[in-house]
Motif scaffolding. Structure first.
Motif, short mmCIF file in Angstrom:
data_model
loop_
_atom_site.label_atom_id
_atom_site.label_comp_id
_atom_site.label_asym_id
_atom_site.label_seq_id
_atom_site.Cartn_x
_atom_site.Cartn_y
_atom_site.Cartn_z
N SER A 67 -22.84 95.17 -80.88
CA SER A 67 -21.47 95.63 -81.11
C SER A 67 -21.17 95.77 -82.60
O SER A 67 -20.46 96.68 -83.02
N LEU A 68 -21.71 94.84 -83.41
CA LEU A 68 -21.54 94.95 -84.85
C LEU A 68 -22.19 96.23 -85.39
O LEU A 68 -21.66 96.88 -86.29
N SER A 69 -23.33 96.60 -84.82
CA SER A 69 -23.99 97.83 -85.27
C SER A 69 -23.21 99.07 -84.84
O SER A 69 -23.23 100.09 -85.54
N ASP A 70 -22.51 98.99 -83.71
CA ASP A 70 -21.65 100.11 -83.30
C ASP A 70 -20.45 100.24 -84.23
O ASP A 70 -19.94 101.34 -84.44
N ARG A 71 -20.00 99.12 -84.78
CA ARG A 71 -18.82 99.14 -85.64
C ARG A 71 -19.17 99.43 -87.11
O ARG A 71 -18.54 100.26 -87.76
N TYR A 72 -20.19 98.73 -87.62
CA TYR A 72 -20.49 98.82 -89.04
C TYR A 72 -21.75 99.63 -89.36
O TYR A 72 -22.02 99.90 -90.54
N GLY A 73 -22.51 100.00 -88.34
CA GLY A 73 -23.69 100.82 -88.55
C GLY A 73 -24.98 100.08 -88.30
O GLY A 73 -25.04 98.84 -88.37
N ARG A 74 -26.03 100.85 -87.98
CA ARG A 74 -27.34 100.24 -87.71
C ARG A 74 -27.99 99.70 -88.98
O ARG A 74 -28.62 98.65 -88.97
N ARG A 75 -27.84 100.45 -90.08
CA ARG A 75 -28.54 100.11 -91.33
C ARG A 75 -28.21 98.70 -91.83
O ARG A 75 -29.12 97.89 -92.05
N PRO A 76 -26.94 98.35 -92.06
CA PRO A 76 -26.65 97.01 -92.59
C PRO A 76 -27.09 95.90 -91.65
O PRO A 76 -27.57 94.85 -92.11
N VAL A 77 -26.94 96.11 -90.35
CA VAL A 77 -27.33 95.07 -89.39
C VAL A 77 -28.84 94.82 -89.46
O VAL A 77 -29.29 93.67 -89.50
N LEU A 78 -29.62 95.88 -89.48
CA LEU A 78 -31.07 95.72 -89.50
C LEU A 78 -31.56 95.12 -90.82
O LEU A 78 -32.45 94.26 -90.83
N LEU A 79 -30.97 95.53 -91.94
CA LEU A 79 -31.41 95.02 -93.23
C LEU A 79 -31.03 93.55 -93.42
O LEU A 79 -31.84 92.75 -93.91
N VAL A 80 -29.82 93.19 -93.03
CA VAL A 80 -29.41 91.77 -93.13
C VAL A 80 -30.29 90.91 -92.23
O VAL A 80 -30.69 89.79 -92.61
N SER A 81 -30.60 91.42 -91.05
CA SER A 81 -31.46 90.68 -90.12
C SER A 81 -32.82 90.39 -90.75
O SER A 81 -33.33 89.26 -90.66
N LEU A 82 -33.42 91.39 -91.40
CA LEU A 82 -34.72 91.19 -92.03
C LEU A 82 -34.65 90.15 -93.15
O LEU A 82 -35.56 89.34 -93.32
N LEU A 83 -33.56 90.18 -93.92
CA LEU A 83 -33.39 89.21 -94.99
C LEU A 83 -33.33 87.78 -94.45
O LEU A 83 -34.00 86.87 -94.95
N ARG A 194 -14.59 100.26 -82.18
CA ARG A 194 -13.91 99.04 -82.62
C ARG A 194 -14.63 97.81 -82.05
O ARG A 194 -15.06 97.81 -80.90
N PHE A 195 -14.78 96.78 -82.87
CA PHE A 195 -15.42 95.55 -82.41
C PHE A 195 -14.48 94.82 -81.45
O PHE A 195 -13.37 94.47 -81.82
N GLU A 196 -14.93 94.62 -80.23
CA GLU A 196 -14.12 93.97 -79.20
C GLU A 196 -14.85 92.73 -78.70
O GLU A 196 -15.93 92.84 -78.11
N PRO A 197 -14.27 91.54 -78.92
CA PRO A 197 -14.93 90.31 -78.47
C PRO A 197 -15.25 90.30 -76.97
O PRO A 197 -16.22 89.68 -76.55
N ALA A 198 -14.44 91.01 -76.18
CA ALA A 198 -14.68 91.04 -74.73
C ALA A 198 -16.01 91.68 -74.38
O ALA A 198 -16.63 91.36 -73.37
N ARG A 199 -16.46 92.63 -75.24
CA ARG A 199 -17.75 93.28 -75.00
C ARG A 199 -18.88 92.60 -75.75
O ARG A 199 -20.04 92.73 -75.38
N ALA A 200 -18.55 91.89 -76.82
CA ALA A 200 -19.57 91.35 -77.72
C ALA A 200 -20.05 89.97 -77.29
O ALA A 200 -20.16 89.05 -78.11
N ASN A 201 -20.30 89.78 -76.03
CA ASN A 201 -20.86 88.53 -75.52
C ASN A 201 -21.61 88.85 -74.23
O ASN A 201 -21.37 89.89 -73.61
N PRO A 202 -22.52 87.97 -73.80
CA PRO A 202 -23.33 88.28 -72.62
C PRO A 202 -22.52 88.54 -71.36
O PRO A 202 -22.83 89.45 -70.59
N LEU A 203 -21.46 87.75 -71.14
CA LEU A 203 -20.66 87.95 -69.93
C LEU A 203 -19.93 89.29 -69.97
O LEU A 203 -19.87 90.01 -68.97
N GLY A 204 -19.37 89.62 -71.14
CA GLY A 204 -18.72 90.92 -71.29
C GLY A 204 -19.69 92.06 -71.09
O GLY A 204 -19.36 93.09 -70.48
N ALA A 205 -20.92 91.89 -71.60
CA ALA A 205 -21.94 92.93 -71.43
C ALA A 205 -22.30 93.09 -69.95
O ALA A 205 -22.49 94.21 -69.47
#
Length: 282
Positions: A67-83, A194-205
């Protein structure tokens, strides 16, 4: 956008993810026995706990990262993850406390919960004609990583059971550097959600999954497959050491042979079978 270069980066990223996991598998019994003392059976219990914690964090945070990648983009999420992953491996290599290892597996599991983001990136840059083939390569990248990781980790483990952790950190750092220069952003302003907590968890998914006909049954099958698949690497290193007294090099070689089979099927055979049988029957 240079799509071939971007696609190559994602494949390299997932390969290095698999390599990072595979690098440390052959030496985990020695590391745990060094930290905790006790026999191999005691080390195997802690090895199972660490694997469970890592996987649980991926399950809990996978939808959040996606969900964070849908909101802020794939690039920052992937790069921060690698760091974060690179730092996590360094801390594991220096750890002398079992609870510090548990903490690193918590953080590492969260940072590694990017498979959905990587898959979304592949979907962003694929067409209808090459999507299935591209996802086949995505799966093959895990197989390649699972060949190289244990093989290299086993060889490095002969020089010290902490050496593979620093090698894994180095690989993640090099890939972070590559991604900084070549990874484009594929989420446009019109695509951002938009980042929605209801979707951004396993149960919401899971609730969202129920809205797509047939997907729940497919994911149940996939869950059973993954459950069986990951039981193998979780226990093999301890079994091989107890039953055959194998050193890390031989354990790495045996795991590499398994990865070769995965890579051949998903990288080569799938491309031949899909046009013949179609996706559902395959």
């Amino acid at each position: 956008m240079n799509k071939p270069l971007a696609f190559t980066f994602i494949i390299v990223t997932l390969t290095i993810d698999a390599m990072g996991i595979g690098l440390i598998i052959p030496v985990m019994p020695d590391l745990l026995q060094d930290i905790e003392g006790g026999d191999l059976g005691h080390a195997a219990i802690w090895g199972g706990i660490l694997s469970m914690v890592f996987a649980l964090m991926q399950f809990l945070f996978g939808p959040t990262i996606g969900s964070l990648s849908d909101r802020y983009g794939r690039r920052p999420v992937l790069l921060v993850s690698l760091l974060v992953i690179a730092v996590d491996y360094v801390v594991m290599g220096l750890a002398h406390s079992i609870w510090l290892l548990v903490l690193t597996r918590v953080i590492g599991g969260i940072a590694a919960a990017t498979q959905a983001t990587a898959a979304a990136f592949i979907s962003d840059i694929s067409t209808k004609d090459n999507r299935s083939a591209n996802f086949g390569i995505l799966g093959a990248s895990f197989g390649v990583g699972f060949v190289l990781g244990p093989l290299i980790g086993g060889l490095l483990g002969e020089y010290g059971f902490r050496v593979p952790f620093f090698a894994a950190a180095g690989l993640a750092s090099l890939n972070l550097l590559l991604g900084y220069f070549v990874l484009p952003e594929t989420v446009s302003k019109t695509m951002r959600r938009r980042f929605e907590p209801a979707r951004a968890n396993p149960l919401g998914a899971l609730v969202q999954i129920r809205k797509i006909p047939g997907l729940a049954r497919f994911l149940l099958v996939f869950f059973l497959y993954e459950f069986a698949f990951y039981s193998y690497p979780a226990i093999w290193v301890y079994y091989a050491k107890a039953q055959f007294n194998w050193e890390p090099g031989m354990v790495g070689l045996s795991l590499a042979s398994f990865g070769i089979s995965v890579a051949v099927v998903e990288g080569l055979l799938i491309r031949r079978i899909l046009p013949w049988l179609g996706e559902k029957r395959t």
